[in-house]
Write an enzyme that holds these catalytic residues in place. Sequence first.
Site, mmCIF file in Angstrom:
data_model
loop_
_atom_site.group_PDB
_atom_site.id
_atom_site.type_symbol
_atom_site.label_atom_id
_atom_site.label_comp_id
_atom_site.label_asym_id
_atom_site.label_seq_id
_atom_site.Cartn_x
_atom_site.Cartn_y
_atom_site.Cartn_z
ATOM 1 N N CYS A 1 3.448 0.758 -8.499
ATOM 2 C CA CYS A 1 4.420 -0.310 -8.277
ATOM 3 C C CYS A 1 4.721 -1.061 -9.565
ATOM 4 O O CYS A 1 3.905 -1.094 -10.475
ATOM 5 C CB CYS A 1 3.887 -1.310 -7.247
ATOM 6 S SG CYS A 1 3.924 -0.680 -5.580
ATOM 7 N N CYS B 1 0.856 -1.181 0.000
ATOM 8 C CA CYS B 1 0.000 0.000 0.000
ATOM 9 C C CYS B 1 0.892 1.230 0.000
ATOM 10 O O CYS B 1 2.103 1.124 -0.174
ATOM 11 C CB CYS B 1 -0.988 -0.008 1.164
ATOM 12 S SG CYS B 1 -0.278 0.281 2.774
ATOM 13 N N CYS C 1 -4.307 -1.006 -2.126
ATOM 14 C CA CYS C 1 -4.759 0.342 -2.466
ATOM 15 C C CYS C 1 -4.447 0.630 -3.926
ATOM 16 O O CYS C 1 -3.518 0.075 -4.501
ATOM 17 C CB CYS C 1 -4.146 1.392 -1.556
ATOM 18 S SG CYS C 1 -2.447 1.861 -1.894
#
Length: 154
Positions: A90, A10, A83
């Site tokens: 990422c 997250c 999230c």
Amino acid sequence: MGKPMVLFLCTGNSARSQMAEAFLRQHAGNIYDAHSAGLNPQGVHPLTIQVMQEVGIDISEHQSKSLTQYLGKASPKWVIFVCEKAESSCPHVWPFSLQSESWRFEDPVDSVGDDLERIMKFRSVRDQIETRILDWISKNKISSETENQFEFRE
């Protein structure tokens, strides 16, 4: 062979990913190696610690960890984004990661209101995460058992 690694990601590694890591350890730590990290670690939020303590899980010694602690150094079998921001920011290709999943939960850290409203939001997200973890464990246990049925043995 060790336990398969599950990495929860997250933004701040202060609430949702910490809860997911703790619940997976609580419910299936004998099967999975649970970890969590964030894009911009903020420290574990005090309300995260409080609401987890309410369900008997002590995470007061947990630390926020950066994604860089894992990139190129760990080979998770599952990467689970909790999230939207982490998912979009990422890397989507993890060496040796077999699966990635998206579990978008509202960030309780961003909740507004008085103390009661904020703690209620943390509790709500905590309960949603635990339900999702239990469902995931059940689904993956079934998948593992099915895969094992088709293994060839000498």
